[in-house]
Write an enzyme that holds these catalytic residues in place. Structure first.
Site, mmCIF file in Angstrom:
data_model
loop_
_atom_site.group_PDB
_atom_site.id
_atom_site.type_symbol
_atom_site.label_atom_id
_atom_site.label_comp_id
_atom_site.label_asym_id
_atom_site.label_seq_id
_atom_site.Cartn_x
_atom_site.Cartn_y
_atom_site.Cartn_z
ATOM 1 N N CYS A 1 -33.821 77.183 -14.449
ATOM 2 C CA CYS A 1 -34.586 77.888 -12.289
ATOM 3 C C CYS A 1 -32.812 78.481 -11.904
ATOM 4 C CB CYS A 1 -34.682 76.766 -11.295
ATOM 5 S SG CYS A 1 -34.891 77.389 -9.644
ATOM 6 N N TYR B 1 0.721 -1.556 0.093
ATOM 7 C CA TYR B 1 -0.008 -0.528 -0.009
ATOM 8 C C TYR B 1 1.000 1.174 0.027
ATOM 9 C CZ TYR B 1 -4.197 3.139 1.023
ATOM 10 O OH TYR B 1 -4.628 4.310 0.868
#
Length: 969
Positions: A877, A343
């Site tokens: 304005c 393994y």
């Protein structure tokens, strides 16, 4: 331990391996290749049947497999989507472990077979990960058969001796090992998901990050192991960048005689001060006679390596075979499954006294290359054998990696299979051998008071070096010198040099750094390295040396500037120590989870509060993008799932003009959008979920309306739901359609008001808050039509014919096609509510005077001097803080709706008809304008893209004829 048989009949034993290949190998060994095979539910996981005896008990064996982990840990559906919650919630959000869709067939196989069995034998890999998978299998099988007798087979190689030994000495699974993996999985999931979402949402849309060619799908991941690994690479890179070359000087001399040449080095090494170096050198030149002061002869030993662990396999394969750690593990796994090596995932570097090492070495005698050395090793007369040294590591699961079966090479092997198998065999034979023996001589001389020395070595016995070709132990031979001997050096030089920076980290060096810091495990280190390359955080050159990319360096720099060493290994090292404590039972899983997550949550909150440091660091390397950052600024913006695409979420977003909208996360693939009224000053998604609306969850929104836009009996603050259940919100939406003081200015040239010269309403469908609403058209000027319908939701022509604009209130399924860009709705003049836009701009008493629609004062006239409008008169304005503006020629060409010239108010009105210099007033079918531009109007999609044209059936620019609600009438 031997499981007790009990009873005289054969018992049915379900054996489960970790992979299909392992299941087949176990079945072949135990049955001596006399088994039967049948398919399972999964086509890749077959079932093998045969008879066998365990501890004298007759058994009918069934061997099948899983494919790695059977279950996956993930958040509940409520939290799985990226924009479903604040990322900090992921530190405590519910998680569950379940079988994913692609492994349901394996689950069904296990359930069907477990129902008829009495024993369950687990043949999973004998490490923590394998133990965790074992308990996943137990959960599935015991769920359908709680009477199962559960056993554990422990083995390290797929060879006859190991497998038969394992099945005759079954044990029990280790719950502590499984708990350690559960803790690690949950910690990694929560930390990784929270930081990954934070980084990606914050940075991906803020910068141009096309580093992988897939910027849209790019994920800026963070991993508790991955980031410290990146930190090692960046730290070395910074060390190289910070290096300043410095010149130094050194004195070298050599002496040549009949026996050869000796090179002597200055015992000072080198000096950085040139003046000092030149003074000493001149002293040596003036008195060059060298005197031998000391001669040392001693025996030296070079010891063989320790037995092979996973980490050492990766490092040596990188150095000697030029293979990446990730590829090395892949090849080693294949060799293991074929039965040629043990393994390959193990931390153990010492063999058990019970291991028959001679038998393993004896199997290699037939090999044509190293077989002769194996024969010498086993010959007592050679005295070459030496029991392997103890490396001091034992994971209690697997022995060191070693060969398990002889082969001279298989036909299906690649060159890398040969390399890895050879490395494993040679390493095993070397660690069982005597060390190399050498004789080393050191000569020390004096020149004008300065000390110099030279060393030489001769190898007397190579021993393990004969088989282990990856190590070398050379040296030059020195002439014979005696103490007191004098000679004049052949050469005496003052040499200069420049200090060099350290090299980039090689893969073997990076693995060593990770190992020393406790980052990851031997079996996972290569995965963390590979992820750095996959995420474009680092690159690897032909010499297996790593350097960070701009993206990787910027991320580390950002966290470093914050003052948090999230890229350092310390936090992860502590986590790994905690995992080990869980596996041996000194800490509980819950204790470790709470401690780690609490610490990392604090780091996350601090990092988020200092995110500007991360943004600054990214800005050092990448250009800023012009994409909106809404999705990165407010993590709690998700309102509900998208009902259009059913694959994403609807998010609360703030538009550039300050208004609000709810749009689909998957734009531009999905263009589902809900425009919220412009009378909102604030909106924020809360954590409260509407219990009524579906599909859910539908999160409530905290609205704040402008006080002047709603009646006094309503609160400006309202917690509402856009799902369709909120009557108060419906009423507020209706009211704010008609009273909108935000619209105080007449649009500049090129923009539009909302009334045609004939006074007919350009009917944009109304949009409130309807489930599944999908808008495709919108006005760009963010002003609303000035109309005076007889009923809400209707528009009227001068002849009184109703132009049926479909209403959109809070009704599920309603999907109008168009809406104004700011989310504002038609401004009408219902009874009881006064709208400034229903007043005429001209004063009734003085038809020549224009009044400001905001403050009521008389406007002043000016003449434009821009290139596009030179000579054109306009009104503004007198108050410089007021935004009122109107072109004179637009005022003169507009007749108030429904009254003709001199209608109610007795004057002219500021028009929505834009200047005519942009095009002609074409006519389409049925006498309507052919497109929006003909009336000076421009529609845009939900994303702000211009939509050209209009419906030729009814003239409505908010949709086309194929979607016209009036078509065919």
């Amino acid at each position: 331990m031997h499981p007790s048989g009990g009873g005289g009949g054969a018992i049915r034993v379900l054996n489960v391996a970790e992979k299909p290949s392992v299941a087949k190998s176990v079945a072949e060994i135990l049955s001596r290749r006399a088994m039967q095979s049948r398919p399972g539910r999964s086509r890749y996981n077959r079932i093998f049947e045969f008879n066998y005896a365990i501890g004298g008990q007759a058994c009918h064996m069934l061997v099948t497999s899983v494919t790695g982990h059977l279950m996956e840990l993930d958040f509940d559906d409520r939290y799985r989507r990226w924009y479903s919650c604040d990322p900090v919630e992921l530190f405590h959000a519910p998680v569950r472990k379940a079988v994913p869709q692609d492994k349901l067939d394996i689950k069904r196989t296990l359930e069907e077979e477990a129902r008829t069995c009495q024993w369950l034998v687990l043949w999973l890999d004998c490490d923590r990960e394998g133990e965790n998978i074992a308990y996943e299998v137990v959960e599935i099988c015991a769920g359908v058969n709680h009477c199962l007798n559960i056993w554990r087979a422990r083995f390290s190689a797929l060879i006859d001796r190991e497998i038969h030994e394992a099945v005759q000495h079954l044990g029990r699974p280790n719950k502590l090992f499984a708990d350690a993996v559960d803790a690690r999985q949950e910690i990694d999931l929560r930390i990784g998901a929270s930081f990954t979402r934070f980084q990606t949402m914050l940075l991906k849309d803020a910068f141009v990050l096309d580093v992988s060619g897939e910027e849209r799908n790019m994920v800026l991941s963070y991993g508790p192991c991955q980031f410290p690994t990146l930190g090692f690479i960046v730290e070395r890179f910074w060390e190289i960048q910070a290096h300043e070359p410095e010149e130094f000087w050194t004195i070298n001399c050599s002496h040549t005689s009949d026996e050869g040449t000796a090179s002597f080095g200055w015992i000072r090494g080198h000096l950085f001060d040139y003046s000092s170096a030149i003074v000493i050198y001149e002293m040596c030149v003036q008195e060059p006679m060298a005197t031998v002061q000391n001669v040392r002869n001693q025996e030296k030993l070079k010891y063989p390596p320790y037995p092979l662990s996973t980490l050492e396999l990766q490092k040596r394969a990188s150095r000697c075979c030029r293979m990446s750690s990730e590829h090395t593990m892949k090849v080693a796994e294949e060799l293991y499954q074929a039965g040629f090596i043990s393994y390959p995932r193990t931390e153990t570097d010492n063999f058990s006294p019970n291991t028959d090492l001679h038998a393993i070495a004896h199997e290699q005698v037939p090999h044509p290359v190293w077989g002769s050395y194996a024969q010498r090793l086993l010959n007592p007369e050679e005295r070459l054998w030496r029991n392997p040294s103890n490396g001091g590591h034992d994971d209690k699961a697997h022995p060191p990696i070693h060969p398990t079966k002889f082969t001279a090479g298989e036909s299906n092997w690649s060159q890398d299979h040969h390399k890895v198998y050879e490395l494993v065999v040679r390493h095993f034979l070397a660690c069982c051998s005597q060390p190399a023996v050498g004789a080393e001589t050191t000569v020390e001389i004096d020149i004008a008071g300065e000390q110099f020395n030279a060393s030489g070595r001769v190898v007397l016995a190579k021993n393990y070096l004969d088989v282990y070709r990856y190590d070398s132990w050379g040296g030059s031979l020195l002439p014979t010198y005696t103490i007191g001997q004098q000679f004049v050096p052949t050469t005496l030089t003052l040499d200069s040099g420049v200090t060099r920076p350290p090299p980039l980290l090689a893969e073997a060096d990076l693995l060593s750094c990770m190992d020393k810091a406790g980052i990851g495990t031997d079996a996972t280190m290569h995965e963390h390295i590979k992820k750095l390359l996959d995420r474009c955080y680092a690159t690897k050159d032909a010499n297996s040396r790593f350097s960070p990319t701009n993206l990787g360096e910027a991320l580390v720099m950002g966290y470093d500037e914050m003052g948090y060493e999230l890229w350092k290994p310390y936090l992860r090292a502590m986590m790994e120590a905690d995992m080990k404590a869980v596996s041996i039972g000194t800490k509980s899983k819950l204790e470790v989870l709470e401690g780690c997550l609490q610490q990392m949550k604090a780091c996350f909150l601090d990092a988020r509060s200092n995110k500007v440091k991360l943004l600054d660091a990214m800005g050092t390397f990448f250009a800023r993008s012009n994409r909106p950052l809404n999705e990165t600024q407010n993590p709690m913006e998700v309102v509900r799932p998208c009902g259009a695409c059913n694959d994403s979420e609807m998010l609360l977003k703030r538009k550039p003009n300050g208004g609000f909208m709810v749009g689909c996360r998957s734009f531009p693939q999905c263009r589902n959008v809900v425009w919220l009224p412009g009378s909102l000053s604030e909106a924020a998604v809360t954590e409260q979920i509407c219990p009524t609306c579906v599909p859910g969850p539908v999160y409530k929104i905290q609205f704040k309306f402008n006080r002047r836009d709603i009646p006094p009996n309503f609160d400006v603050d309202h917690l509402g739901c856009i799902g369709g259940c909120d009557d108060v919100l419906k009423e507020l939406i209706e009211i704010t359609r008609f009273v909108n003081h935000n619209q105080t200015t007449t649009p500049a040239r090129g923009q539009n008001q909302t009334q045609t010269t004939s006074g007919a309403r350009q009917g944009a469908p109304r949009q409130d808050l309807h489930t599944g609403f999908r808008s495709t058209g919108q006005f760009t000027n963010e002003h609303t039509p000035v109309v005076n319908p007889q009923a809400r939701g209707q528009s009227q022509t001068p002849s009184g014919v109703r132009q049926g604009a479909p209403r959109q209130d809070l009704h599920p399924g309603f999907r109008p096609a168009g809406q104004f860009a700011n989310g504002h709705t038609p401004v009408v003049n219902p009874q009881g509510f006064r709208s400034t836009h229903t007043q005429n701009s001209r004063n009734a008493s003085d038809p020549g005077q224009v009044l400001c629609t905001t403050c009521g004062e008389a406007c002043i006239s000016r003449t434009a001097n821009t290139e596009a409008n030179r000579g054109r008169k306009f009104y503004k304005c007198q108050d410089s803080g007021c935004g009122f503006f109107a072109w004179e020629d637009e005022l003169e060409n507009v007749v108030p709706r429904g009254r003709g010239r001199g209608g109610r108010g007795g004057g002219r009105q500021a028009s929505a008809s834009a200047g005519r210099r942009g095009g002609t007033q074409g006519r389409g079918r049925r006498g309507r304008g052919r497109n929006a531009d003909a009336n000076g109007m421009t529609f845009v999609s939900a994303t702000g893209d211009t939509v050209h044209g209009c419906c030729f059936a009814c003239g409505d620019p908010s949709h086309f004829a194929n979607a016209c609600p009036n078509r065919g009438r």
